[in-house]
Design a protein around this motif. Structure first.
Motif, mmCIF file in Angstrom:
data_model
loop_
_atom_site.group_PDB
_atom_site.id
_atom_site.type_symbol
_atom_site.label_atom_id
_atom_site.label_comp_id
_atom_site.label_asym_id
_atom_site.label_seq_id
_atom_site.Cartn_x
_atom_site.Cartn_y
_atom_site.Cartn_z
ATOM 1 N N THR A 130 0.845 -1.203 0.000
ATOM 2 C CA THR A 130 0.000 0.000 0.000
ATOM 3 C C THR A 130 0.878 1.252 0.000
ATOM 4 O O THR A 130 0.805 2.072 0.892
ATOM 5 N N PHE A 131 1.678 1.400 -1.038
ATOM 6 C CA PHE A 131 2.644 2.498 -1.095
ATOM 7 C C PHE A 131 2.065 3.770 -1.694
ATOM 8 O O PHE A 131 2.718 4.820 -1.686
ATOM 9 N N LEU A 132 0.847 3.699 -2.230
ATOM 10 C CA LEU A 132 0.261 4.887 -2.842
ATOM 11 C C LEU A 132 -0.343 5.791 -1.772
ATOM 12 O O LEU A 132 -0.729 5.335 -0.692
ATOM 13 N N MET A 133 -0.410 7.076 -2.080
ATOM 14 C CA MET A 133 -0.886 8.073 -1.122
ATOM 15 C C MET A 133 -2.235 7.661 -0.532
ATOM 16 O O MET A 133 -3.131 7.224 -1.255
ATOM 17 N N GLY A 134 -2.346 7.800 0.783
ATOM 18 C CA GLY A 134 -3.555 7.395 1.469
ATOM 19 C C GLY A 134 -3.548 5.928 1.851
ATOM 20 O O GLY A 134 -4.518 5.422 2.415
ATOM 21 N N GLY A 138 6.690 8.480 4.421
ATOM 22 C CA GLY A 138 7.869 8.102 5.183
ATOM 23 C C GLY A 138 8.416 6.783 4.681
ATOM 24 O O GLY A 138 7.900 6.208 3.711
ATOM 25 N N LEU A 139 9.453 6.294 5.329
ATOM 26 C CA LEU A 139 10.104 5.055 4.908
ATOM 27 C C LEU A 139 10.200 4.069 6.066
ATOM 28 O O LEU A 139 10.425 4.462 7.211
ATOM 29 N N VAL A 140 10.027 2.794 5.735
ATOM 30 C CA VAL A 140 10.269 1.695 6.667
ATOM 31 C C VAL A 140 11.112 0.664 5.920
ATOM 32 O O VAL A 140 10.618 -0.002 5.007
ATOM 33 N N VAL A 196 5.950 4.145 3.026
ATOM 34 C CA VAL A 196 4.786 3.904 3.886
ATOM 35 C C VAL A 196 4.222 5.259 4.299
ATOM 36 O O VAL A 196 4.956 6.111 4.804
ATOM 37 N N TRP A 197 2.926 5.438 4.120
ATOM 38 C CA TRP A 197 2.274 6.705 4.477
ATOM 39 C C TRP A 197 1.853 6.680 5.939
ATOM 40 O O TRP A 197 1.522 5.621 6.483
ATOM 41 N N GLY A 198 1.839 7.835 6.540
ATOM 42 C CA GLY A 198 1.552 7.944 7.963
ATOM 43 C C GLY A 198 0.257 7.298 8.377
ATOM 44 O O GLY A 198 0.151 6.734 9.470
ATOM 45 N N SER A 199 -0.737 7.350 7.505
ATOM 46 C CA SER A 199 -2.040 6.775 7.839
ATOM 47 C C SER A 199 -2.021 5.253 7.877
ATOM 48 O O SER A 199 -2.958 4.626 8.362
#
Length: 198
Positions: free
Chosen positions: A69-73, A173-175, A180-183
Protein backbone atom coordinates in the motif's frame (compact mmCIF):
# COMPACT_ATOMS: atom_id res chain seq x y z
CA UNK A 1 -3.32 16.07 -22.31
CA UNK A 2 -4.52 13.68 -19.58
CA UNK A 3 -2.29 10.93 -20.92
CA UNK A 4 0.76 13.18 -20.77
CA UNK A 5 -0.11 14.50 -17.29
CA UNK A 6 -0.60 11.02 -15.82
CA UNK A 7 2.57 9.75 -17.50
CA UNK A 8 4.58 12.71 -16.21
CA UNK A 9 3.23 12.34 -12.65
CA UNK A 10 3.87 8.60 -12.58
CA UNK A 11 7.39 9.14 -13.93
CA UNK A 12 8.07 11.50 -11.02
CA UNK A 13 6.74 8.92 -8.55
CA UNK A 14 8.71 6.06 -10.10
CA UNK A 15 11.89 8.13 -10.19
CA UNK A 16 11.55 9.00 -6.52
CA UNK A 17 10.88 5.37 -5.60
CA UNK A 18 13.89 4.18 -7.61
CA UNK A 19 16.15 6.54 -5.64
CA UNK A 20 14.67 6.16 -2.14
CA UNK A 21 12.49 3.03 -1.77
CA UNK A 22 14.07 -0.11 -3.27
CA UNK A 23 11.60 -2.44 -1.52
CA UNK A 24 8.68 -0.57 -3.09
CA UNK A 25 10.35 -0.55 -6.49
CA UNK A 26 10.45 -4.33 -6.35
CA UNK A 27 6.67 -4.46 -5.92
CA UNK A 28 5.83 -2.64 -9.16
CA UNK A 29 4.61 -4.76 -12.05
CA UNK A 30 5.56 -3.87 -15.60
CA UNK A 31 3.08 -2.02 -17.75
CA UNK A 32 0.07 -3.69 -19.31
CA UNK A 33 -0.04 -4.29 -23.05
CA UNK A 34 -2.74 -2.58 -25.14
CA UNK A 35 -4.25 -6.04 -25.72
CA UNK A 36 -4.57 -6.60 -21.96
CA UNK A 37 -6.44 -3.31 -21.51
CA UNK A 38 -8.63 -4.11 -24.52
CA UNK A 39 -9.41 -7.45 -22.91
CA UNK A 40 -10.45 -5.71 -19.70
CA UNK A 41 -12.71 -3.39 -21.69
CA UNK A 42 -14.36 -6.43 -23.29
CA UNK A 43 -14.83 -8.11 -19.90
CA UNK A 44 -16.41 -5.07 -18.27
CA UNK A 45 -18.06 -3.45 -21.26
CA UNK A 46 -16.66 -0.12 -20.04
CA UNK A 47 -14.54 2.21 -22.16
CA UNK A 48 -11.34 2.77 -20.16
CA UNK A 49 -10.38 6.49 -20.03
CA UNK A 50 -7.06 7.53 -21.54
CA UNK A 51 -5.72 8.62 -18.15
CA UNK A 52 -6.18 5.13 -16.70
CA UNK A 53 -4.75 3.52 -19.82
CA UNK A 54 -1.68 5.73 -19.41
CA UNK A 55 -1.18 4.61 -15.81
CA UNK A 56 -1.61 0.92 -16.62
CA UNK A 57 0.78 1.25 -19.56
CA UNK A 58 3.45 2.22 -17.04
CA UNK A 59 2.48 -0.10 -14.16
CA UNK A 60 -0.14 -2.86 -14.24
CA UNK A 61 -0.47 -3.27 -10.49
CA UNK A 62 1.35 -4.23 -7.32
CA UNK A 63 2.81 -7.56 -6.25
CA UNK A 64 1.40 -9.22 -3.15
CA UNK A 65 3.82 -8.39 -0.35
CA UNK A 66 4.17 -6.42 2.84
CA UNK A 67 3.93 -2.66 2.28
CA UNK A 68 2.07 -3.04 -1.02
CA UNK A 69 0.00 0.00 0.00
CA UNK A 70 2.64 2.50 -1.09
CA UNK A 71 0.26 4.89 -2.84
CA UNK A 72 -0.89 8.07 -1.12
CA UNK A 73 -3.55 7.40 1.47
CA UNK A 74 -2.33 3.83 1.89
CA UNK A 75 -3.65 2.25 -1.31
CA UNK A 76 -2.36 -0.49 -3.59
CA UNK A 77 -2.64 -0.29 -7.37
CA UNK A 78 -4.92 -3.17 -8.36
CA UNK A 79 -3.79 -5.74 -10.91
CA UNK A 80 -5.94 -5.90 -14.05
CA UNK A 81 -7.28 -9.38 -13.28
CA UNK A 82 -8.28 -8.11 -9.81
CA UNK A 83 -9.99 -5.10 -11.35
CA UNK A 84 -12.05 -7.40 -13.58
CA UNK A 85 -12.95 -9.74 -10.70
CA UNK A 86 -13.96 -6.91 -8.36
CA UNK A 87 -16.01 -5.21 -11.08
CA UNK A 88 -17.84 -8.46 -11.86
CA UNK A 89 -18.50 -9.08 -8.17
CA UNK A 90 -19.92 -5.61 -7.56
CA UNK A 91 -22.10 -5.68 -10.68
CA UNK A 92 -23.47 -9.06 -9.57
CA UNK A 93 -24.35 -7.55 -6.18
CA UNK A 94 -26.03 -4.61 -7.89
CA UNK A 95 -28.24 -6.91 -9.97
CA UNK A 96 -29.59 -8.48 -6.78
CA UNK A 97 -31.26 -5.18 -5.86
CA UNK A 98 -34.74 -4.94 -7.33
CA UNK A 99 -35.37 -1.53 -5.78
CA UNK A 100 -33.59 1.73 -6.60
CA UNK A 101 -30.65 1.02 -4.29
CA UNK A 102 -27.34 1.77 -5.99
CA UNK A 103 -24.38 -0.24 -4.75
CA UNK A 104 -22.37 -0.02 -7.97
CA UNK A 105 -22.78 1.55 -11.39
CA UNK A 106 -21.60 0.12 -14.69
CA UNK A 107 -19.37 3.15 -15.29
CA UNK A 108 -17.34 2.61 -12.11
CA UNK A 109 -13.95 0.92 -12.50
CA UNK A 110 -12.02 -0.03 -9.32
CA UNK A 111 -8.43 1.21 -9.44
CA UNK A 112 -6.89 1.30 -5.94
CA UNK A 113 -7.62 -1.10 -3.09
CA UNK A 114 -6.91 -1.54 0.61
CA UNK A 115 -4.01 -3.84 -0.24
CA UNK A 116 -2.81 -5.97 -3.13
CA UNK A 117 -4.95 -8.87 -1.85
CA UNK A 118 -7.74 -7.09 0.03
CA UNK A 119 -10.47 -5.30 -1.91
CA UNK A 120 -12.79 -4.50 0.99
CA UNK A 121 -12.25 -0.80 0.34
CA UNK A 122 -10.54 1.45 -2.15
CA UNK A 123 -10.99 4.08 -4.82
CA UNK A 124 -12.93 3.61 -8.04
CA UNK A 125 -12.93 5.83 -11.12
CA UNK A 126 -16.25 7.07 -12.40
CA UNK A 127 -15.44 6.74 -16.09
CA UNK A 128 -18.17 9.22 -16.99
CA UNK A 129 -16.59 12.03 -14.96
CA UNK A 130 -13.00 10.88 -14.37
CA UNK A 131 -13.42 11.41 -10.62
CA UNK A 132 -11.99 9.07 -7.99
CA UNK A 133 -14.48 8.08 -5.29
CA UNK A 134 -14.32 5.71 -2.33
CA UNK A 135 -15.98 2.37 -1.79
CA UNK A 136 -16.04 0.44 1.49
CA UNK A 137 -17.42 -2.90 2.57
CA UNK A 138 -20.38 -1.47 4.49
CA UNK A 139 -21.13 1.99 3.09
CA UNK A 140 -20.60 0.58 -0.36
CA UNK A 141 -19.91 3.81 -2.19
CA UNK A 142 -19.36 7.45 -1.42
CA UNK A 143 -20.49 9.62 -4.34
CA UNK A 144 -18.53 12.65 -3.17
CA UNK A 145 -15.20 12.48 -5.00
CA UNK A 146 -11.95 12.04 -3.10
CA UNK A 147 -10.11 13.50 -6.10
CA UNK A 148 -11.37 15.27 -9.17
CA UNK A 149 -9.16 13.17 -11.43
CA UNK A 150 -6.44 10.54 -11.55
CA UNK A 151 -4.06 13.31 -12.58
CA UNK A 152 -4.85 15.28 -9.41
CA UNK A 153 -4.22 12.23 -7.24
CA UNK A 154 -0.90 11.29 -8.84
CA UNK A 155 0.37 14.86 -9.02
CA UNK A 156 -0.43 15.42 -5.33
CA UNK A 157 1.44 12.22 -4.47
CA UNK A 158 4.45 13.23 -6.57
CA UNK A 159 4.48 16.68 -4.95
CA UNK A 160 4.30 15.11 -1.47
CA UNK A 161 7.28 12.87 -2.18
CA UNK A 162 9.41 15.59 -3.71
CA UNK A 163 8.43 18.26 -1.17
CA UNK A 164 7.19 16.43 1.96
CA UNK A 165 6.59 19.66 3.89
CA UNK A 166 3.77 20.44 1.46
CA UNK A 167 1.96 17.15 2.08
CA UNK A 168 -1.51 17.87 3.44
CA UNK A 169 -3.73 14.79 3.22
CA UNK A 170 -1.12 12.23 4.36
CA UNK A 171 2.55 12.21 5.30
CA UNK A 172 5.06 9.99 3.48
CA UNK A 173 7.87 8.10 5.18
CA UNK A 174 10.10 5.06 4.91
CA UNK A 175 10.27 1.69 6.67
CA UNK A 176 13.27 -0.43 5.66
CA UNK A 177 13.32 0.80 2.08
CA UNK A 178 9.53 0.77 1.69
CA UNK A 179 7.38 3.84 1.09
CA UNK A 180 4.79 3.90 3.89
CA UNK A 181 2.27 6.71 4.48
CA UNK A 182 1.55 7.94 7.96
CA UNK A 183 -2.04 6.77 7.84
CA UNK A 184 -0.92 3.19 7.24
CA UNK A 185 1.84 2.68 9.81
CA UNK A 186 1.61 -0.74 11.42
CA UNK A 187 2.05 -0.45 15.22
CA UNK A 188 4.95 -2.91 14.93
CA UNK A 189 6.68 -0.52 12.52
CA UNK A 190 6.17 2.76 14.36
CA UNK A 191 9.71 2.77 15.75
CA UNK A 192 11.09 2.06 12.25
CA UNK A 193 9.09 4.67 10.36
CA UNK A 194 11.09 7.71 9.28
CA UNK A 195 9.02 10.62 7.96
CA UNK A 196 10.37 12.32 4.88
CA UNK A 197 11.77 15.78 5.26
CA UNK A 198 12.45 18.50 2.74
Amino acid sequence: METRQVTDAWTRIETWIAHHAPHTQGLLLTGASPDAVTGLQRQTGVRIPSSLKALWARCAGTRSARHSTFLMGGHALMRLETVAAKYSQEMSHQRLHTDDTVTWRAAWIPVFSFSADDQTSGLYMDTETGRLCRWTRYAQHHPEPEYESLTDYLEEMADSLETPDLATSDKPGLVAGALVWGSMINPDDEHLWTPLTA
